[in-house]
Design a protein around this motif. Structure first.
Motif, PDB file in Angstrom:
ATOM      1  N   PRO A  35      -9.584  41.201  36.780  1.00 42.10           N
ATOM      2  CA  PRO A  35     -11.001  41.223  36.396  1.00 42.10           C
ATOM      3  C   PRO A  35     -11.900  40.481  37.375  1.00 42.10           C
ATOM      4  CG  PRO A  35      -9.633  40.888  34.464  1.00 42.10           C
ATOM      5  CD  PRO A  35      -8.711  40.843  35.646  1.00 42.10           C
ATOM      6  N   ALA A  36     -11.357  39.441  38.048  1.00 45.92           N
ATOM      7  CA  ALA A  36     -12.144  38.692  39.041  1.00 45.92           C
ATOM      8  C   ALA A  36     -12.349  39.481  40.325  1.00 45.92           C
ATOM      9  CB  ALA A  36     -11.466  37.363  39.361  1.00 45.92           C
ATOM     10  N   VAL A  59      -7.954  31.638  33.688  1.00 45.40           N
ATOM     11  CA  VAL A  59      -6.555  31.994  33.420  1.00 45.40           C
ATOM     12  C   VAL A  59      -6.469  32.976  32.258  1.00 45.40           C
ATOM     13  CG1 VAL A  59      -4.339  31.080  32.615  1.00 45.40           C
ATOM     14  CG2 VAL A  59      -5.610  29.879  34.408  1.00 45.40           C
ATOM     15  N   ARG A  60      -7.174  32.680  31.195  1.00 47.72           N
ATOM     16  CA  ARG A  60      -7.168  33.579  30.025  1.00 47.72           C
ATOM     17  C   ARG A  60      -7.582  34.995  30.420  1.00 47.72           C
ATOM     18  NH1 ARG A  60     -11.894  31.949  26.756  1.00 47.72           N
ATOM     19  NH2 ARG A  60     -12.888  33.206  28.392  1.00 47.72           N
ATOM     20  N   ASP A  84       1.245  35.748  30.697  1.00 43.81           N
ATOM     21  CA  ASP A  84       0.833  36.012  29.323  1.00 43.81           C
ATOM     22  C   ASP A  84      -0.279  35.033  28.962  1.00 43.81           C
ATOM     23  OD1 ASP A  84       0.506  36.277  26.599  1.00 43.81           O
ATOM     24  OD2 ASP A  84       2.640  36.160  26.111  1.00 43.81           O
ATOM     25  N   PRO A  85      -1.508  35.492  28.774  1.00 42.84           N
ATOM     26  CA  PRO A  85      -2.600  34.564  28.453  1.00 42.84           C
ATOM     27  C   PRO A  85      -2.464  33.913  27.091  1.00 42.84           C
ATOM     28  CG  PRO A  85      -3.340  36.835  28.284  1.00 42.84           C
ATOM     29  CD  PRO A  85      -1.970  36.889  28.881  1.00 42.84           C
ATOM     30  N   GLY A  86      -1.550  34.373  26.292  1.00 39.81           N
ATOM     31  CA  GLY A  86      -1.303  33.770  24.989  1.00 39.81           C
ATOM     32  C   GLY A  86      -0.187  32.751  24.996  1.00 39.81           C
ATOM     33  N   LEU A 126     -12.032  22.010  34.509  1.00 41.34           N
ATOM     34  CA  LEU A 126     -10.723  22.434  34.007  1.00 41.34           C
ATOM     35  C   LEU A 126     -10.864  23.428  32.863  1.00 41.34           C
ATOM     36  CD1 LEU A 126      -8.839  19.007  34.053  1.00 41.34           C
ATOM     37  CD2 LEU A 126      -8.669  20.867  35.718  1.00 41.34           C
ATOM     38  N   LEU A 127     -11.846  23.235  32.001  1.00 39.43           N
ATOM     39  CA  LEU A 127     -12.072  24.180  30.912  1.00 39.43           C
ATOM     40  C   LEU A 127     -12.426  25.563  31.458  1.00 39.43           C
ATOM     41  CD1 LEU A 127     -14.088  21.974  28.401  1.00 39.43           C
ATOM     42  CD2 LEU A 127     -11.715  22.720  28.194  1.00 39.43           C
TER      43      LEU A 127
END
Length: 442
Positions: A10-11, A164-165, A174-176, A157-158
């Protein structure tokens, strides 16, 4: 053989390198460069790359001046302004792999995500995607200044966790299943974010190596900034410090702090850290399993090794080890669980289980540059295999083999590297794994 690799995320399109079974995408910006008007504000999400982004080399580091002339960890400084970047190391053909997001140490003043000790090749071998994050440091990242948000380094960091998500699936992650981990100041950042109401859902597991409750009182931080401003001949304000280059600020912070352990760091009183970390841990993050511990000697060195670990008398205890039972106590009602470890292997190079030397074992990179200087010529590969396997298992979602901690006298802990070593008496809240019978010492 090294070849070019690329992903469509997506980026945008990101071009990296493939070396055998390991893929590396280095220095990917997740935010706009914090320069000019953006230098002291909350991070701004990076837009989609308009053309393929070259991620074949490490990105710029927030560190310009190392904290010491010689550091245990090789911590290269990379020039440039685009310091809010991250690196991804992933297995070839990985799919839905668990993800380890790593935050480096350095007292919130220095440190480098480009260290070869943070290379995730062994995690990739074991089916884990590793993300190493850079964030703002020192005055830019943690100075409480009027008219700008506090805890800018934590806000970086947030935003990285949001990146990452949104993007890690393109790299096979796995973003989960994200584990946030770090060492020293990085471990303290993990505990701070775990205690924060702002982080809900951003990571599912947490690991703190040699972390602690490193929030800095407002009067301490502002007093230090007053002295820094006097030294630089600028007012201790956003506009005043904006007159100084990053390198000049870091050099004078290093010289002025002398032996003070913490002069700038997480700040209590905003939306990220509304209450002290210990209080926040009692209120938040209970759904997140936590693994934490410390080395036996941290900064105290060899003089304490033989029967002299008196509880509460050492910086090791007050800064690092005491945070272990306090964290476990704050999380005693967490259904997810808290597990403790103690790293006890004495390096022949430092004559103790000193600060940072556990990292090459957890990462299983005993052949990395700088390891021989810190660990001697023949560090035990079996210990690295054991420690790395424990961490990989935790990141995968497995429950550690030893009992959970509750912050009470005699909590069990996993000991690494020195069975039968003397420990601090657990009479002042200092972490003591022996009282409860440490399990399966390696």
């Amino acid at each position: 053989m090294t070849t070019t690799d690329r992903v469509q995320a997506p980026a945008g399109t990101i071009v990296g390198r493939r070396d055998g079974r390991v893929r590396r995408f280095l220095g990917i910006p997740y935010a706009e460069p914090p320069v000019g008007e953006r230098r002291f504000v909350a991070p701004i999400r990076r837009g989609r790359f308009p053309r393929p982004y070259d991620a074949t080399g490490h990105g710029a580091t927030a560190q310009v001046v190392p904290l010491f002339d010689t550091t245990t960890i090789p911590e290269p400084s990379v020039p440039g302004d685009d310091v809010l970047n991250l690196s991804v190391v992933a297995p070839v053909d990985g799919e839905d792999c668990p993800v380890l997001v790593w935050v480096h140490g350095g007292g919130f003043l220095a440190g480098s995500p480009a260290s070869p000790w943070y290379d995730g090749r062994s995690f990739a071998r074991d089916g884990v995607v590793t993300v190493t994050v850079g964030h703002r440091l020192g005055v830019e990242g943690f100075a409480p200044l009027d008219d700008v948000p506090a805890n800018r380094g934590l806000r970086d960091l947030l935003l990285a966790l949001d990146w990452v998500r949104d993007n890690i699936a393109a790299f096979g992650g796995d973003p989960g299943r994200v584990t946030l981990a770090g060492q020293s100041a990085g471990g303290a950042a993990v505990l701070a974010l775990l205690s924060s109401p702002a982080t809900a859902g951003r990571f599912q597991r947490a690991v703190s190596l040699s972390g602690g409750f490193f929030e800095v009182a407002e009067d301490t931080a502002r007093g230090f900034l007053e002295r820094l401003g006097d030294r630089l001949a600028v007012p201790p304000t956003r506009d005043g410090f904006a007159r100084c280059t990053r390198g000049r600020l870091q050099w004078h912070v290093r010289e002025l702090r002398a032996d003070e352990a913490l002069v700038l760091g997480p700040y209590v009183g905003d939306d990220v850290l509304p209450v002290p970390v210990a209080d926040g841990l009692a209120a938040h993050g209970h759904a997140v399993p936590l693994l934490l511990g410390a080395t036996g000697d941290e900064f105290d060195g060899p003089a304490t090794l033989e029967g002299a670990r008196t509880a509460g008398t050492r910086r090791t205890d007050t800064l690092f080890r005491a945070a272990c039972p306090r964290t476990a106590a704050a999380r005693r009602h967490s259904p997810a669980g808290t597990w403790l470890y103690s790293f006890e292997w004495p390096s022949p190079a430092t004559s103790g289980a000193t600060h940072c030397i556990d990292i090459p074992f957890f990462y299983d990179v005993l052949d990395a540059p700088g390891v021989t200087e810190a660990l001697g010529a023949d560090p035990p590969a079996a210990l690295a295999a054991s420690m790395h396997a424990d961490l990989v298992g935790f990141v995968r979602g497995e429950e550690p083999a030893w009992a959970r901690a509750t912050g009470t006298l005699g909590d069990p802990a996993r000991t690494y590297g020195r069975p039968g070593a003397p420990f601090a008496a657990d009479t002042t809240g200092v972490f003591d794994p022996v009282v409860g019978g440490a399990v399966e010492a390696c």
